[in-house]
Design an enzyme around this catalytic site. Structure first.
Site, PDB file in Angstrom:
ATOM      1  N   HIS A  48     -11.226  -0.495   7.093  1.00 11.66           N
ATOM      2  CA  HIS A  48      -9.784  -0.672   6.899  1.00 11.66           C
ATOM      3  C   HIS A  48      -8.985   0.050   7.975  1.00 11.66           C
ATOM      4  O   HIS A  48      -8.202  -0.561   8.709  1.00 11.66           O
ATOM      5  CB  HIS A  48      -9.420  -0.157   5.505  1.00 11.66           C
ATOM      6  CG  HIS A  48      -8.017  -0.446   5.069  1.00 11.66           C
ATOM      7  ND1 HIS A  48      -7.654  -0.492   3.742  1.00 11.66           N
ATOM      8  CD2 HIS A  48      -6.887  -0.689   5.755  1.00 11.66           C
ATOM      9  CE1 HIS A  48      -6.364  -0.751   3.643  1.00 11.66           C
ATOM     10  NE2 HIS A  48      -5.884  -0.878   4.845  1.00 11.66           N
ATOM     11  N   GLU A 101       0.802  -1.220   0.000  1.00 10.23           N
ATOM     12  CA  GLU A 101       0.000   0.000   0.000  1.00 10.23           C
ATOM     13  C   GLU A 101       0.839   1.276   0.000  1.00 10.23           C
ATOM     14  O   GLU A 101       0.376   2.322   0.468  1.00 10.23           O
ATOM     15  CB  GLU A 101      -0.943  -0.003   1.205  1.00 10.23           C
ATOM     16  CG  GLU A 101      -1.988  -1.121   1.126  1.00 10.23           C
ATOM     17  CD  GLU A 101      -3.164  -0.861   2.061  1.00 10.23           C
ATOM     18  OE1 GLU A 101      -4.273  -0.604   1.550  1.00 10.23           O
ATOM     19  OE2 GLU A 101      -2.968  -0.914   3.298  1.00 10.23           O
ATOM     20  N   HIS A 156      -0.302   5.570   7.916  1.00 10.88           N
ATOM     21  CA  HIS A 156      -1.461   4.716   7.673  1.00 10.88           C
ATOM     22  C   HIS A 156      -1.581   3.711   8.817  1.00 10.88           C
ATOM     23  O   HIS A 156      -0.601   3.044   9.162  1.00 10.88           O
ATOM     24  CB  HIS A 156      -1.319   3.981   6.346  1.00 10.88           C
ATOM     25  CG  HIS A 156      -2.337   2.874   6.168  1.00 10.88           C
ATOM     26  ND1 HIS A 156      -3.705   3.102   6.278  1.00 10.88           N
ATOM     27  CD2 HIS A 156      -2.208   1.555   5.909  1.00 10.88           C
ATOM     28  CE1 HIS A 156      -4.356   1.965   6.089  1.00 10.88           C
ATOM     29  NE2 HIS A 156      -3.471   1.006   5.863  1.00 10.88           N
ATOM     30  N   HIS A 199      -4.381   0.777  11.035  1.00 11.83           N
ATOM     31  CA  HIS A 199      -5.629   0.020  11.184  1.00 11.83           C
ATOM     32  C   HIS A 199      -6.143   0.275  12.598  1.00 11.83           C
ATOM     33  O   HIS A 199      -6.524  -0.640  13.299  1.00 11.83           O
ATOM     34  CB  HIS A 199      -5.386  -1.482  10.997  1.00 11.83           C
ATOM     35  CG  HIS A 199      -4.907  -1.873   9.648  1.00 11.83           C
ATOM     36  ND1 HIS A 199      -4.617  -3.178   9.303  1.00 11.83           N
ATOM     37  CD2 HIS A 199      -4.672  -1.144   8.533  1.00 11.83           C
ATOM     38  CE1 HIS A 199      -4.202  -3.219   8.045  1.00 11.83           C
ATOM     39  NE2 HIS A 199      -4.229  -2.001   7.560  1.00 11.83           N
TER      40      HIS A 199
END
Lengths: 265, 265, 265, 265
Positions: free
Chosen positions: A193, A104, A123, A125
């Site tokens: 996500h 990603e 990023h 989760h």
């Protein structure tokens, strides 16, 4: 979902001790302090449970705005300065030397393209955030450390443009879609996500990742109290966020001590 | 319900140091790596609080599909490769040598009988899952790491076939009933008890046990936000689960480091 | 509300090292294993966060049913076998030697009077339980480890008999009132205070204190899912509780290792 | 939001080892035990997660009621007796020697002015409390350790007097407003920020900070059970709070051991 400090420290020691030394591509034109911030930021977020085996921290190259810096594919708790690689804004590795890349990385690449003001992308989760990412309840700032949420928190649902997928930002096209939803905001939630937080440097982006998660958990509890909630106004948000910028070094030094003490063990 | 890493590690050290050496029945036709995966999987789930003093991980014998491998009766946090025993699919121990057996080995035996595709079975009293096991709210996937839940999560209530019991799967008849409810799914909840997760290998079955628990906790919080929730679609579930298979080694290596570092202490 | 294992262990080490040695009144007619069970039970419950600075574990004297054994007034995390004292059923210390006594020893004294079947009493300020103690929602068993709750969980409100007080069971009269509400049950909640669990030995009473807290937390989450809940039936409760008796030694040994490893550090 | 004991301890060791020795202004007329209480109180609250990188503990000067004592600007987990400075009630440092000051020292200064009975002030961003600070649900005592809440818990909203701000108590005028809302109570919530607890000494003020956070979390869970709740009456509150005063030394010694053991590591 939390890693005790002892284990983070031991993990770092062990990974340094037993991981075969990769033929490292040195990054001579990047200040070591920046590489260290990326590594510390990853390990801090792992330590807080905001990331687990997944998630990544990156920084735009300080002198080449068309490149960015991010670890090779590795659990965030294990990232060291030696793991940082250089990428262009199409997500290609400069001098890969056989190392695995985060699938990603296009999240980072496309946001750096779309947002000249952004110098760091995170990023996660984040467990606190995932329930908001699938709900109609908007994430809004409850308290001053999350003031940056006052401008609004968009939610990106990959299915809107791409139908049923594996949910991953696996190429530039999907990354562009995410960047469009992020727009000029500091945070975007990714339905089912996690989220992405951005900032003018690594410390601010990591601070935002942490406090977005904290705010989500507290907002969830506030909603459970069953009454009207007083959120920060837009103006309060802007003024209190200036304070977050003022105190970032103090909190970063505390967090850095936490994960480095792990290293020292 | 969480075990700190330090204690897991010390428990392992102490159990190795002070537990009288059992006359071990070696399992010469089982690769040591498989025995290690079973032990690591048990300790990882204990470390995450998904199992506590109860729960077990098994694997089908790699060359004899009519046998399976599971620890002697022992708290999951303490299982080592030396504790693994061999059983037939009626739950009989091959070469017991006086070791205690898990009362609920019939969970594993009957699922291996009913499901030729399954090579590993995990049974937990997962705290996140127990509330769903007694509620009418169906467990559904919120996010991509729990994508395998998208095919549906059946709930087995022992009272339907057996009336009021002690809730345990204490023989093959009860185990067959559980296996019928599991059907072709990866997870079955056990009303007032916990769950079972299955997979094509130990790593996937353990991954599923962990993320079933995480999803349950996050879904509980999402429900508390009081709005409609966007779950993964069936198609998203299938596509995203393929990614879980792709990343399993990375996450397994991180988890293994966590519990082995405990051993090294 | 959780104590890390490391700190419990270090607390024990430090308290042994630096607490001035009290002129200890030996208890020659009490098996050392019983004194150790009381100490281990206290530290286990502190380790799980079921007790914090407050709470106590006692056992009826094994040969004199009119006496019981409990620590001097000390935080549960710090109790060792050397701290155990002997009391009569009016709460008087036998051979006090200047040691401080728990103000609420009358909880234990009056329950031993009223319940000849009870050989151990545990009092906690269990965080999971306190919300139920002030609510009209009855605590009921969700899962098999809490099966002993199936017979019903009475709630004792001190204000019913005594009006506005400081909430403490500070004398035999108040203790008798509490014992009347406990009646023949294994657990009684104390409104705005905590609970008491009883059993035929220390291990069972401590097991019940722990799983009452776990059940309360899980039931709270199940209620939040917003649907009808299937609790254990009375018959399931009786049958499953027999299993708890069957597995108590395995779980006790795991718990004992946890706190003793703390000691060894 | 929790700091493991190990890391607190290691942080303390490291900060002692590597922080350049400041030219310390000794406080010869302050008993060392008081300086230690302030430091211990800070680290205890950090350890419990009641404060994180932000928050502070102060005490009125024991012989000069127009001065108070508080750490230089430092994360609470790191405060030692050597960091304590002296201030007047306008928030001016006596003998600053270049050390950074807490921006919000005016919280303490103005409360010491308004409340001659108060000898210690604690400010936290308590996670349990923040949801109540933004809700209309009044914080009320569920159990005896939070009995001091029975007199009522005012909520101060900075926007009422000052419109949209950065939420901080950055000068005496804002501090006076907060002190007016606190009035004669032991606790005041600060909308979207945290709380302040006061007491006749450091131990009581810190005890109140901790148990306000615990009560908030438990009240939130009790509300989720969906029935009427029985809170402590005003009279119960007064009587039970007297008990908190009686047991404060026992609990303080336990807490002190926890953080000092960290130091010793």
């Amino acid at each position: 979902m939390r890693f005790s400090f002892a284990i983070i420290g031991l993990s770092l020691w062990l990974s340094a001790a037993v991981t075969p030394a990769l033929a490292q591509a040195p990054l001579p034109d990047v200040p070591p302090a920046l590489l260290e911030d990326i590594a510390v930021g990853s390990r801090v977020l792992a330590d807080f449970g905001v990331v687990d085996g997944f998630g990544h921290v990156s920084a735009r190259h300080p002198t080449n705005p068309n490149h960015f810096l991010m670890s090779r594919s590795l659990a965030p708790a294990l990232v060291t300065a030696d793991d940082i690689m250089e990428f262009d804004l199409d997500g290609n590795a400069i001098d890969a030397r056989g190392r695995s890349l985060f699938l990603e990385r296009f999240i980072h690449a496309e946001i750096y393209k779309a947002r000249p003001d952004v110098m760091s992308v995170v990023h996660t989760h984040s467990p606190g955030v995932i329930p908001f990412s699938v709900s109609k309840a908007p994430l809004r700032p409850l308290f001053h450390n999350a003031a940056f949420l006052a401008v609004g928190v968009p939610v990106w649902d990959i299915a809107k443009e791409f139908g049923s997928t594996d949910m991953l930002v696996r190429d530039g096209g999907i990354g562009k879609s995410l960047a469009r939803t992020l727009a000029d905001k500091p945070v975007v939630l990714m339905r089912g996500h996690g989220d992405v937080t951005v900032g003018p440097d690594v410390k601010i982006a990591v601070f935002r990742a942490y406090y977005t998660d904290v705010n989500a958990r507290l907002q969830s509890q506030a909603i459970g109290l069953g009454t009207e909630i007083t959120y920060l106004s837009t103006e309060e948000g802007a003024k209190a966020d200036a304070i977050n910028f003022a105190v970032i070094d103090r909190i970063w030094n505390l967090w850095k001590q936490r994960v480095q003490l792990g290293l020292a063990k």
